[in-house]
Design a protein around this motif. Structure first.
Motif, mmCIF file in Angstrom:
data_model
loop_
_atom_site.group_PDB
_atom_site.id
_atom_site.type_symbol
_atom_site.label_atom_id
_atom_site.label_comp_id
_atom_site.label_asym_id
_atom_site.label_seq_id
_atom_site.Cartn_x
_atom_site.Cartn_y
_atom_site.Cartn_z
ATOM 1 N N GLY A 15 0.864 -1.177 0.000
ATOM 2 C CA GLY A 15 0.000 0.000 0.000
ATOM 3 C C GLY A 15 0.900 1.225 0.000
ATOM 4 N N SER B 262 -0.661 4.242 4.539
ATOM 5 C CA SER B 262 -1.842 3.360 4.511
ATOM 6 C C SER B 262 -1.995 2.560 5.800
ATOM 7 C CB SER B 262 -1.801 2.434 3.289
ATOM 8 O OG SER B 262 -0.597 1.706 3.262
ATOM 9 N N TYR C 59 -5.404 0.263 2.016
ATOM 10 C CA TYR C 59 -5.667 1.642 1.616
ATOM 11 C C TYR C 59 -6.316 2.353 2.802
ATOM 12 C CZ TYR C 59 -6.749 5.620 -1.356
ATOM 13 O OH TYR C 59 -6.783 6.875 -1.901
ATOM 14 N N LEU C 60 -5.697 3.432 3.250
ATOM 15 C CA LEU C 60 -6.213 4.215 4.378
ATOM 16 C C LEU C 60 -6.681 3.355 5.545
ATOM 17 C CD1 LEU C 60 -8.258 7.342 3.262
ATOM 18 C CD2 LEU C 60 -5.925 7.183 4.073
ATOM 19 N N PRO D 166 -2.776 9.941 -1.981
ATOM 20 C CA PRO D 166 -3.708 9.398 -0.987
ATOM 21 C C PRO D 166 -4.313 10.548 -0.183
ATOM 22 C CG PRO D 166 -1.530 8.368 -0.804
ATOM 23 C CD PRO D 166 -1.396 9.499 -1.776
#
Ligand code: ATP
Ligand code: SF4
Length: 328
Positions: free
Chosen positions: A48, A52, A229-230, A275
């Motif tokens: 990621g 992340s 992701y996040l 991001p």
């Protein structure tokens, strides 16, 4: 069949982060409801972009960064609290190798003294056999006997990381968490250290969590890959499946960015934008502001992580259950 070496359920870790010098602290969910299972001897790659939550997750799996919610079981036992005698005893069985070997080593101690340390701390090898075991470990990671009395600054970066790995292996761990273990090394050395890690892990049947932003390296070493992701896992599958037929648009963009000899640059999916700020998580699917396939539902409703097939989970509204045949 043996049970999982590590099982994590719904892990959450939030930090209070100040936005700017005078801003009020706001919560950042670095890890936001992650569950995963690691079998003995298996390597799970975690990939990621920066921020992340990969490193936070790695520390949480070892109990170094305690989860605020969720559960972790190591070898079938609930993870003891950080710093307790039970946790320290377990620590011998789960080791961390991170990016900077110079920071991981004590500059005032020779390499052999540092590799011997865990043997003494955990009372693993009697004093009279310790030097033999240190010599075995040094040889296993490709360090020469004449390097035993060197200090960390007298070794190259690659040799220092080999010493860190020898020390991590000294206590015969069942789980190794490697957080960007080769990203600070020269590219020419990276493959050697990764191949060595893989061989040692296979020989000793150690489970490994391999965290990296470098998909080429992960492809080389991981059996299974989780894409973050996040703070959330958006897709998880075997390494072959992730790299050969990624389904989630974020995974597709990451995989597409890996240069493959003979594959033209044209036609690659380019990951758009940066991001988002984790303190200001986008509504619905957090990837929607960058996703070329986003539809209305993506802006309002977060897609749950669900089984797509026997070997894959993904969190995307557009990935159909029938994307692959699901085993009964
Ligand atoms: P990188 O590859 O850059 O190390 P990462 O994927 O490992 O990124 P983390 O380092 O786990 O991500 O960070 C996840 C989020 O948590 C980021 O927004 C980061 O700023 C925040 N964070 C991590 N550690 C702390 C901390 N100790 N205090 C405050 N915020 C933190
Ligand atoms: Fe893209 Fe929507 Fe899937 Fe999120 S849920 S990855 S925005 S298509």
């Amino acid at each position: 069949m043996a049970g999982p070496i590590l099982q994590a359920k719904d892990l959450v870790r939030t930090y209070e982060v100040r936005q700017g010098m005078f801003g009020r602290p706001s919560p950042v969910r670095a890890v936001d409801g992650i569950s995963l299972t690691i079998m003995p001897g298996e390597t799970l790659g975690i990939v990621g972009e920066s921020g992340s939550g990969k490193s936070t997750l790695g520390r949480m799996l070892l109990g170094i960064d305690p989860a605020q919610a969720g559960e972790i079981a190591f070898d079938g036992q609930a993870m003891p609290k950080l710093g307790t005698p039970q946790w320290r005893a377990l620590r011998a069985k789960m080791q961390l190798v991170y990016q900077d070997p110079l920071a991981a080593l004590d500059r005032r101690l020779t390499i052999s003294a540092q590799i011997a340390e865990p043997l003494a701390i955990h009372g693993l090898v009697p004093l009279e056999h310790r030097q033999t075991r240190v010599a075995e470990l040094m040889s296993a990671v490709g360090l020469r006997p004449d390097q035993a009395d060197r200090y960390p600054h007298e070794l190259s970066g690659g040799q220092r990381q080999r010493a860190v790995i020898a020390r991590a292996l000294a206590s015969r761990p069942k789980l190794l968490v490697c957080d960007e273990p080769v990203s600070a090394l020269d590219v020419s050395i990276q493959a050697q250290v990764v191949n060595m890690l893989r061989d040692l892990q296979e020989e000793n049947h150690i489970a490994m969590v391999f965290i990296s932003h470098d998909l080429k390296v992960v492809r080389n070493i991981a059996d299974r890959v989780a894409v973050m992701y996040l703070g959330r896992i958006v897709e998880e599958a075997s390494s072959d499946v992730i790299f050969q037929s990624p389904l989630h648009p974020y995974t597709r963009a990451l995989v597409s960015s890996v240069p493959v000899p003979g594959r033209p640059l044209k036609g690659r999916t380019i990951l758009q934008g940066e991001p988002p700020n984790p303190a200001n998580r986008p509504s619905g699917c957090a990837f929607h502001p960058r996703c070329p396939m986003a539809t209305d539902i993506c802006r309002t409703t977060a897609p749950p992580l669900r089984a797509i097939s026997a070997d894959r989970t993904a969190a995307c509204h557009l990935v159909a259950d029938s994307a692959e045949p699901v085993a009964a």
